[in-house]
Design an enzyme around this catalytic site. Structure first.
Site, mmCIF file in Angstrom:
data_model
loop_
_atom_site.group_PDB
_atom_site.id
_atom_site.type_symbol
_atom_site.label_atom_id
_atom_site.label_comp_id
_atom_site.label_asym_id
_atom_site.label_seq_id
_atom_site.Cartn_x
_atom_site.Cartn_y
_atom_site.Cartn_z
ATOM 1 N N PHE A 85 0.846 -1.196 0.000
ATOM 2 C CA PHE A 85 0.000 0.000 0.000
ATOM 3 C C PHE A 85 0.887 1.253 0.000
ATOM 4 O O PHE A 85 0.626 2.211 0.721
ATOM 5 C CB PHE A 85 -0.938 -0.002 1.213
ATOM 6 C CG PHE A 85 -1.883 -1.177 1.235
ATOM 7 C CD1 PHE A 85 -3.045 -1.160 0.470
ATOM 8 C CD2 PHE A 85 -1.609 -2.298 1.994
ATOM 9 C CE1 PHE A 85 -3.904 -2.247 0.473
ATOM 10 C CE2 PHE A 85 -2.462 -3.396 2.005
ATOM 11 C CZ PHE A 85 -3.619 -3.371 1.243
ATOM 12 N N LYS A 143 -6.548 -5.299 -1.955
ATOM 13 C CA LYS A 143 -5.698 -4.304 -2.614
ATOM 14 C C LYS A 143 -6.492 -3.520 -3.668
ATOM 15 O O LYS A 143 -6.442 -2.288 -3.722
ATOM 16 C CB LYS A 143 -4.513 -5.020 -3.245
ATOM 17 C CG LYS A 143 -3.679 -4.167 -4.157
ATOM 18 C CD LYS A 143 -2.999 -3.036 -3.412
ATOM 19 C CE LYS A 143 -2.577 -1.950 -4.344
ATOM 20 N NZ LYS A 143 -1.226 -1.533 -4.220
ATOM 21 N N CYS A 172 -1.027 3.110 -10.400
ATOM 22 C CA CYS A 172 -1.969 2.221 -9.708
ATOM 23 C C CYS A 172 -3.429 2.461 -10.054
ATOM 24 O O CYS A 172 -4.104 1.557 -10.542
ATOM 25 C CB CYS A 172 -1.792 2.356 -8.199
ATOM 26 S SG CYS A 172 -0.240 1.685 -7.625
ATOM 27 N N ARG A 198 3.735 8.331 -15.382
ATOM 28 C CA ARG A 198 2.798 7.346 -15.927
ATOM 29 C C ARG A 198 1.358 7.844 -15.768
ATOM 30 O O ARG A 198 0.967 8.261 -14.684
ATOM 31 C CB ARG A 198 2.985 5.992 -15.220
ATOM 32 C CG ARG A 198 4.195 5.229 -15.756
ATOM 33 C CD ARG A 198 4.422 3.945 -15.015
ATOM 34 N NE ARG A 198 4.975 4.187 -13.667
ATOM 35 C CZ ARG A 198 5.264 3.222 -12.809
ATOM 36 N NH1 ARG A 198 5.045 1.964 -13.137
ATOM 37 N NH2 ARG A 198 5.768 3.508 -11.626
#
Ligand code: UDX
Length: 455
Positions: free
Chosen positions: A155, A210, A266, A338
């Site tokens: 995390f 997650k 993410c 990104r």
């Protein structure tokens, strides 16, 4: 304990370094020889506060090793982490080829019982695939060695990864074998003092945890961006609304900042991958699809504001203008670009015939790599240099150093005296008092013509 980490990317390198920092004996293995060579010489390929000195110190102390030798690496660890990339496939699902290649490598070299830990963010069911791959590879060798596969998602926040790793708010361990949980408990004991942060559960729940965490955070952001867009239409100020709702502890202050859309490695990838997993199980994730769609539209919103301003003017619009852009990284304290909103904005500006003078405190090299040499881009060395010869300023990333500029100097520097604030850093009244036009996200007060907000 002896630890092996496959993958020296963001997650692998930070995890390995922090485990070495608390005294474990860590071997990091990567197929990229140049990267491994560099790391062994103290060259850290990513910018992350506190990481480089920690890598050097632990390497020098002999607790942190870098190698391309997979056989040696597998022989080393009592615990073997898989922390390689899971890039999105063309259809948005996570590409598991690197994870499963590591599983095969482990199967080829394993000589004694180990716990294999999935650290990469992987779709529910991946631990089973890793287990099967290792078991099949062992069987091909005629080897019979016991091993566990555990899901232990990370995390880490970019820009605070070392801090998050050294002081985790929770340590999720998904395992089907209590002995494997015990082993990870021992591994993480130095990070688990004062109160118990370990949340043990079954493997699939850990894998889904997650995705659920990231999807919830992405949902909060898209929700606020949607309310911001409504605020803009109705003549309300989202910053007032944010203050008005954040004090409710059920809502909270975190992750309710509207802006130019979320980026990074993410959220975009994980929201899409979770929606894809749902679809593969015959469930249409309507909310997740909407979160993604709102974010995609939001990345184009700053340019819409720019266009609206210039199309309303008397000149030929955006074409031929020069824009100073402050911030290129997807968020402050990182050089990572990104899925950064800046990429969409710059492309839109170029497509409209504008020129860009951009400054980012850390992402300059990354920007040069991403955009290449082009006549309509100048990458500047300071925020002030970006303003030279510019007509307007667009703030894309909320670096601290952009928070309180000298607005009088901005007014003097900018040919068209206009500021587009993609992160709502400024008080519109203060900017306007300096004679600049101001546009923020969801700040209808400064966009609607006077008197039209009441209707
Ligand atoms: C995220 C999660 O926070 C982390 O727990 C997980 O392990 C990996 O993904 P990260 O991608 O590093 O971390 O960045 P984060 O700080 O979460 O920001 C993500 C994006 O959301 C950034 O582009 C940021 O600018 C944007 N954001 C964040 C908003 O637009 N508004 C907010 O209120 C918060």
């Amino acid at each position: 304990m002896r630890v092996t980490i496959f993958g020296t990317g963001y997650v692998g390198l930070v995890t390995g370094t922090c485990l070495a920092e608390v005294g474990h004996d860590v071997v990091c293995v990567d197929i990229d020889a140049a990267k491994v060579d560099g790391l062994a010489r103290g060259v850290v390929p990513i910018y992350e506060p506190g990481l480089a000195p920690m890598v050097k110190a632990n390497h020098a102390a002999g607790r942190l090793h870098f190698t391309t030798d997979a056989a040696r690496a597998v022989a080393h660890g009592d615990v073997v982490f898989i922390a390689v990339g899971t890039p999105p496939d063309d259809d948005g699902s996570a590409d598991l080829q690197y994870v499963l290649a590591v599983a095969r490598t482990i199967g080829q070299h394993l000589a004694r019982p180990v716990v294999v830990v999935d650290k990469s963010t992987v779709p529910v069911g991946t631990a089973d695939k890793v287990r099967t791959t290792i078991a099949t590879t062992l069987a091909e060798r005629g080897a019979d060695i016991a091993f566990d596969v555990v899901s232990n998602p990370e995390f880490l926040k970019e820009g605070a990864a070392v801090e998050d790793c050294m002081r985790p708010d929770r340590i999720v361990i998904g395992a089907d074998n209590p002995a494997a949980v015990e082993k990870l408990r021992r591994l993480y004991a130095p990070f688990n003092r004062n109160h118990d942060r370990i949340v043990a559960m079954d493997v699939r729940s850990a894998e889904l945890t997650k995705y659920a965490a990231n999807a919830m955070l992405a949902t909060k952001i898209s929700f606020m961006n949607e309310i911001a867009n409504i605020a803009e239409k109705v003549g309300a100020d989202i910053e007032m609304v944010r203050h008005g709702i954040g004090s409710d502890p059920r809502i909270g202050w975190h992750f309710i900042y509207p802006g130019a859309g979320y980026g990074g490695s993410c959220f975009p990838k994980d929201v899409q991958a979770l929606a894809k997993t749902a679809q593969q199980h015959d469930y249409e994730a309507r909310l997740l699809n909407a979160v993604e769609a709102v974010n995609d539209a939001q990345k184009g919103h700053l340019f819409e504001l720019v266009q609206r301003h210039y199309d309303a003017g008397e000149d030929e619009g955006v074409r031929g203008r020069t824009f100073a852009v402050w911030g290129l990284a997807f968020k402050p304290d990182t050089d990572d670009m990104r899925e950064a909103s800046s990429r969409r904005l710059l492309q839109q500006l170029w497509d409209a015939g504008a020129r860009v003078r951009a400054y980012d405190p850390e992402a300059r090299h990354e920007a040069a790599r991403v955009f290449g040499e082009r006549p309509d881009l100048v990458l500047c060395d300071s925020a002030g240099a970006a303003l030279e010869g510019a007509d307007a300023l667009i703030v894309v990333t909320e670096w601290k150093q952009f928070r309180s500029p000298d607005f009088a100097a901005l007014h003097a520097a900018l040919g068209d005296a206009v500021v587009f604030d993609g992160r709502n850093l400024y008080d519109p009244a203060e900017v306007e008092a300096a004679g600049l036009a101001y546009y923020g996200i969801g700040r209808g007060r400064s966009i609607l013509p006077e008197g039209s907000a009441g209707g």
